[in-house]
Design a protein around this motif. Structure first.
Motif, short mmCIF file in Angstrom:
data_model
loop_
_atom_site.label_atom_id
_atom_site.label_comp_id
_atom_site.label_asym_id
_atom_site.label_seq_id
_atom_site.Cartn_x
_atom_site.Cartn_y
_atom_site.Cartn_z
N SER A 156 62.24 3.67 -23.84
CA SER A 156 63.52 3.56 -24.43
C SER A 156 63.55 1.85 -24.65
CB SER A 156 64.64 3.92 -23.71
OG SER A 156 64.85 3.29 -22.30
N VAL A 157 64.23 1.63 -25.92
CA VAL A 157 64.54 0.15 -26.40
C VAL A 157 65.93 0.04 -26.50
CG1 VAL A 157 63.89 -1.54 -27.95
CG2 VAL A 157 62.22 0.04 -27.21
N ASP A 158 66.58 -1.09 -25.99
CA ASP A 158 67.91 -1.18 -26.33
C ASP A 158 68.05 -1.83 -27.58
OD1 ASP A 158 69.01 -0.20 -23.76
OD2 ASP A 158 68.81 -2.21 -22.91
N ASP A 159 68.88 -1.45 -28.43
CA ASP A 159 68.92 -1.65 -29.86
C ASP A 159 70.70 -1.75 -30.17
OD1 ASP A 159 69.21 -2.18 -32.59
OD2 ASP A 159 67.63 -1.10 -32.96
N PRO A 160 71.09 -3.01 -30.22
CA PRO A 160 72.67 -3.22 -30.77
C PRO A 160 73.15 -2.17 -31.60
CG PRO A 160 71.41 -5.15 -31.29
CD PRO A 160 70.53 -4.40 -30.59
N LEU A 161 72.33 -1.87 -32.71
CA LEU A 161 72.49 -0.93 -33.55
C LEU A 161 73.22 0.32 -33.50
CD1 LEU A 161 72.75 -0.76 -36.85
CD2 LEU A 161 70.49 -0.07 -36.75
N PHE A 162 72.71 0.88 -31.98
CA PHE A 162 72.88 2.17 -31.64
C PHE A 162 73.53 1.94 -30.26
CE2 PHE A 162 69.24 2.34 -34.31
CZ PHE A 162 69.56 3.40 -35.11
N GLU A 163 74.44 2.97 -30.14
CA GLU A 163 75.27 3.18 -28.78
C GLU A 163 74.40 4.01 -27.88
OE1 GLU A 163 79.23 4.68 -29.08
OE2 GLU A 163 79.89 3.45 -30.63
N SER A 164 74.22 3.28 -26.68
CA SER A 164 73.55 4.02 -25.46
C SER A 164 74.17 5.39 -25.02
CB SER A 164 73.23 3.15 -24.35
OG SER A 164 74.78 2.89 -23.75
N GLY A 165 75.53 5.63 -25.52
CA GLY A 165 76.05 6.85 -25.16
C GLY A 165 77.26 7.09 -25.95
N HIS A 166 77.81 7.97 -26.25
CA HIS A 166 79.00 8.32 -27.21
C HIS A 166 80.18 8.19 -26.56
CE1 HIS A 166 81.42 9.93 -30.71
NE2 HIS A 166 80.19 10.10 -31.43
N ARG A 167 80.94 6.89 -27.13
CA ARG A 167 82.27 6.75 -26.30
C ARG A 167 83.35 8.00 -26.45
NH1 ARG A 167 82.48 3.52 -30.70
NH2 ARG A 167 84.33 4.15 -32.09
N ILE A 168 83.17 8.97 -27.45
CA ILE A 168 84.40 9.98 -27.55
C ILE A 168 83.77 11.27 -27.06
CG2 ILE A 168 85.70 11.30 -29.16
CD1 ILE A 168 86.53 8.38 -28.82
N PHE A 169 82.66 11.74 -27.63
CA PHE A 169 81.96 12.91 -27.11
C PHE A 169 80.95 12.98 -26.03
CE2 PHE A 169 83.23 13.61 -31.73
CZ PHE A 169 84.04 14.32 -31.71
N ALA A 170 81.02 14.06 -25.21
CA ALA A 170 80.26 14.28 -24.08
C ALA A 170 79.12 15.47 -24.44
CB ALA A 170 80.85 14.52 -22.91
N ASN A 171 79.63 16.19 -25.07
CA ASN A 171 79.03 17.54 -25.53
C ASN A 171 79.42 18.48 -26.69
OD1 ASN A 171 77.08 19.77 -25.86
ND2 ASN A 171 77.65 20.63 -23.80
N LYS A 172 79.05 17.56 -27.82
CA LYS A 172 79.74 18.20 -29.02
C LYS A 172 79.39 19.67 -29.52
CE LYS A 172 80.91 15.90 -33.56
NZ LYS A 172 80.57 14.93 -34.55
N ASP A 173 78.42 19.94 -28.88
CA ASP A 173 77.86 21.23 -29.19
C ASP A 173 78.98 22.43 -28.82
OD1 ASP A 173 75.52 20.61 -30.32
OD2 ASP A 173 74.20 20.98 -28.75
N LEU A 174 79.65 22.18 -27.86
CA LEU A 174 80.91 22.82 -27.44
C LEU A 174 81.88 23.44 -28.53
CD1 LEU A 174 81.40 21.77 -23.77
CD2 LEU A 174 80.45 23.95 -24.44
N LEU A 175 81.89 22.19 -29.35
CA LEU A 175 82.74 22.46 -30.55
C LEU A 175 82.24 23.07 -31.78
CD1 LEU A 175 84.79 19.01 -29.99
CD2 LEU A 175 85.29 21.17 -29.16
N LYS A 176 81.04 23.41 -31.76
CA LYS A 176 80.57 23.96 -33.20
C LYS A 176 81.23 25.50 -33.17
CE LYS A 176 75.91 22.00 -32.98
NZ LYS A 176 74.53 22.24 -32.95
N ILE A 177 81.32 25.74 -34.39
CA ILE A 177 82.09 27.20 -34.81
C ILE A 177 81.12 28.01 -34.39
CG2 ILE A 177 82.69 28.71 -36.73
CD1 ILE A 177 84.49 26.21 -36.10
N GLY A 178 79.94 28.11 -34.52
CA GLY A 178 79.01 29.47 -33.83
C GLY A 178 78.72 29.47 -32.56
#
Length: 410
Positions: free
Chosen positions: A9-31
């Protein structure tokens, strides 16, 4: 880099190391099908459906079931959940197959049967290849029967939004397959519809072969919607949701006929709005923005593809709804408003009969609700029309059409 090595892994300031809002967005998928303890307010429906499918667990024929209910009442969720549990509970030596078909996508007989054959076939086990296209309907049926007999004792097939199928041949042939000697494997069908009158409109031969039991799903109330969303709270990072976010999302969905799908969608989109705004927490304002956005998106899909005459009919009902304390209107009154709109926009005016057909089409799409009113022997039977969604949102969406923008309220 060798084929076996993985990049570090390479630290890149363009990307966040973790999502500040979602922990597991799959739990909110309709299906998403949650664990049993996350399914709220559907214990009775789960139990009733399990009894209808109990035969499959023991290698016998499961019953056919017709499930009714408005959008977002858990019909598909419960059906998938019970099918999974039936597979897990199968007695020694009994093999159960399950498959889910969305009839909004696979809406022809050939599409539905080819999808079923492909989903239920394990080529490494059966040696049967199922091409996605290129075969006749009858050949796809033959492939389906072969794959079922090669692998299973019982199969449970979910046909979601069955009312969107072009015809009811699939329902008849699946429910008659064992009786007709097409297969030795037993087949049970769970047919799901938002239209409670669906079976009334199918061919008598289909009714005779289907021999179904009915199960009705009531809308969720606000308390159940809150519990559903609290059970998905871990989709977000700890402490991200302000305390009023879930109650407000539930309240919005409760106003819209207890639609859990809409509640979860609002909650997910509120998180996305907060993220895009650079916020550290999801607030009430983000929920309100998400609710407005969800309404516009849904109607943009339904309305933008509608013919101009259908938009004029909807606009007529919308104008009455916006400018009156009532929320339901007789067809004759809506037609009068429609005539005024057509005259103003220099459009052809359809006959009353064709106008009624347009309103029925919009009811089928879930935009309008039509109710029969009996005024007695002297008054006869009349139809009342009501917008299912917020009239202001409907109006705003319709007026995005350049042809309709010249309309101004009288």
């Amino acid at each position: 880099m060798t084929p076996d090595s993985s990049p570090s892994s390479v630290d890149d300031p363009l990307f966040e190391s973790g999502h500040r809002i979602f922990a597991n967005k799959d739990l909110l998928k309709i299906g998403h099908v949650p664990e049993a303890d996350r399914i709220v307010g559907r214990d009775e429906e789960i139990s009733k459906l399990a009894k209808r499918l109990n035969g499959a667990v023991h290698g016998y024929s499961p019953e056919n079931v017709m499930i009714y209910g408005k959008t977002g009442t858990g019909k598909s969720l419960v059906s998938k959940h019970v099918c999974q549990r039936a597979q897990n509970a199968a007695q020694d030596g009994v093999k159960i197959g399950t498959a889910y078909i969305d009839c909004a996508e696979d809406n022809t007989e050939t599409q539905a049967i080819s999808s079923l054959a492909a989903k239920l076939n394990d080529e490494s086990s059966t040696g049967i290849s199922v091409p996605h296209t290129g075969l006749s309907t009858s050949k796809y049926y033959k492939l389906l029967w072969k794959t079922l007999d090669a692998q299973f004792d019982s199969v449970i097939i979910i046909l979601d939004e069955i009312d969107l199928m072009n015809d009811d041949s699939v329902l008849m042939k699946l429910s008659r397959a064992e009786e007709a000697g097409k297969i030795d494997c037993s087949v049970g069908v769970i047919a799901i519809s938002n239209k409670i009158q669906y079976v009334d409109n199918v061919n008598e031969r289909v009714k005779s072969s289907f021999q179904h039991k009915e199960l009705f799903f009531k809308p969720y109330d606000a308390n159940q919607l809150r519990e559903i969303m609290f059970n998905r709270e871990d989709a977000f990072q700890d402490g991200v949701l302000s305390e009023d976010v879930i109650p407000l999302s539930a309240a919005f969905a409760a106003q819209e006929h207890g639609d859990a799908r809409k509640a979860i969608d609002i909650l997910r989109h509120a998180g996305e709005v907060a993220y895009e705004a650079g916020a550290e927490q999801v607030t009430e304002e983000h929920v309100r923005q998400a609710q407005q956005h969800a309404e516009k998106d849904r109607f943009r899909e339904l309305v933008n593809g509608a013919p101009t005459q259908a938009k004029a009919a909807l606009l007529a009902l919308t104008e009455l709804s916006v400018n009156s304390n009532d929320d339901a209107f007789l067809t004759s009154r809506v037609y009068d408003q429609y005539e005024r709109i057509c005259n103003h926009l220099d459009m052809d005016i359809l006959s009353v009969r064709r106008f009624r057909d347009i309103l029925k089409e919009q009811a089928f799409l879930g935009v309008v609700e039509i109710e029969k009113i009996n005024k007695g022997s002297a008054g006869g039977i009349h139809l009342q029309n009501r917008l299912i969604e917020d009239p202001q949102v409907v109006r705003e969406t319709i007026l995005e059409d350049s042809r309709m923008q010249d309309w101004t309220r009288e």
